[in-house]
Design a protein around this motif. Structure first.
Motif, short mmCIF file in Angstrom:
data_model
loop_
_atom_site.label_atom_id
_atom_site.label_comp_id
_atom_site.label_asym_id
_atom_site.label_seq_id
_atom_site.Cartn_x
_atom_site.Cartn_y
_atom_site.Cartn_z
N ILE A 38 -55.33 -44.56 66.21
CA ILE A 38 -56.26 -43.33 65.87
C ILE A 38 -56.01 -41.92 66.94
N ILE A 39 -55.62 -41.05 66.13
CA ILE A 39 -55.26 -39.61 66.76
C ILE A 39 -56.70 -38.81 66.70
N ILE A 40 -57.12 -38.23 67.68
CA ILE A 40 -58.45 -37.58 67.61
C ILE A 40 -58.25 -36.11 68.14
N GLY A 41 -58.64 -35.25 67.43
CA GLY A 41 -58.67 -33.88 68.01
C GLY A 41 -60.17 -33.33 68.55
N LEU A 42 -60.18 -32.92 69.80
CA LEU A 42 -61.43 -32.64 70.35
C LEU A 42 -61.79 -31.23 70.47
#
Length: 332
Positions: free
Chosen positions: A125-129
């Motif tokens: 899972i790739i998450i943008g903060l």
């Protein structure tokens, strides 16, 4: 003997001479309307029906006289409503220009989570903060993902699976995790996150935890108030408050697979999923412990503040399988 004189009996012809008779006048046949049939013969109405009919006719006449002012009044009201609608639309346009954009936020950093279920890898899972919109929350998540806080999400489990989101258990606020955090000087206080959540909650109306968002659990709105009890201290009786349940430590996070307005009162949105949302949906399919909140025993224990109810509630919706973050970090 004398004879009585005889009087001549005159006939009426001699007494009254005949008057010449004129011919009867000729009457012209003027066409006239055919007479209406007798009202009594064709229609028979009772007094009650006649009174009802006359009342209805009177109301109809009175209503026809009042139609014009009513029409004018309704027309004026319609014009006022149109003017109010235009004013509202103008106000909404002005508000949309002045209020900040709460949906299209730009991520400043990227993080990843590698997930496994019962030891079997299922994906990343790739998450943008949101470093600009939620700086405190994004910094907390990036420090825990990268291990800069001395502890990380690595080898930590997901503890709750709900129909709309999945929740990770975070790090423990006691034991080895706290000791490692203290060595690096990291502060896991949740106060700064609560303040940021409060500002975001007031600034952005509507649902915050939309599908694909990532949020940190910062408060527990369902936590019961402190329980009052009497304690003896130095030979005196005093009233003390006993906390029921625990507050979140600001390290648990949730990934929303659908719109989750139930998280708005407790979670601070710090980013969104950029890739691998199917991995979170795969976690949703894991079997979990059924809720038993409808049990009367649980309701009574919850009402009186029994700690066993709090412990039992933690086990609801917990996955039977072991869903673990095997690796995590930041992406350049």
């Amino acid at each position: 003997m004398l004879r009585s004189p005889k009087f001549l009996q005159s006939s009426p012809q001699f007494l009254h001479p005949p008057i010449p008779t004129s011919p009867p006048p000729q009457v012209q046949n003027i066409p006239t309307l055919t007479p209406f049939p007798n009202f009594r013969q064709c229609c028979k109405f009772s007094r009650r029906e006649l009174s009802i009919g006359s009342s209805s006719l009177l109301l109809l006449l009175l209503g026809s006289q009042n139609l014009e002012p009513l029409f004018l009044q309704s027309k004026a009201q319609a014009e006022e409503n149109i003017a109010d609608t235009n004013n509202i639309n103008e106000g909404q346009e002005e508000n949309s220009n002045t209020t900040p954009n709460c949906t299209n936020k730009n991520p400043t950093r990227k993080a990843f989570l590698d997930i496994s279920i019962d030891g079997e890898p299922v994906g990343r899972i790739i998450i943008g903060l949101y470093g600009d919109d939620a700086p405190a929350g994004a910094a907390r998540f990036s420090n825990l993902v990268s291990g800069a806080a001395g502890i990380s999400y690595r080898r930590k489990e997901f503890i709750k699976i709900m129909p709309n989101y999945v929740q990770h258990g975070g790090v423990r606020s006691y034991g080895v995790d706290v000791e490692l955090a203290q060595k690096t000087g990291s502060n896991l206080a949740v106060e700064s996150l609560i303040d940021e959540w409060q500002r975001s909650y007031e600034k952005c109306p509507g649902t915050k935890n939309l599908a694909g968002t990532v949020s940190i659990i910062v408060r527990n709105p369902l936590k019961p108030p402190p329980k009052l009890k009497v304690v003896a201290r130095q030979g005196k009786l005093e009233i003390d408050q006993e906390e029921v349940g625990t507050d979140p430590n600001g390290t648990e996070f949730a990934i929303a697979t659908k719109d989750s307005p139930e998280l708005d009162a407790s979670a601070l949105v710090v980013g969104r999923v950029l890739g691998g949302i199917e991995v979170a949906e795969r976690i949703e399919q894991v079997k979990t412990v059924n809720e038993n909140t409808s049990s009367p025993y649980f309701r009574v224990a919850k009402l009186i503040g029994d700690k066993r109810a709090v412990v039992a509630e933690r086990g609801f919706n917990r996955p039977y399988s072991k869903v673990v973050v095997t690796n995590c970090g930041l992406l350049e």
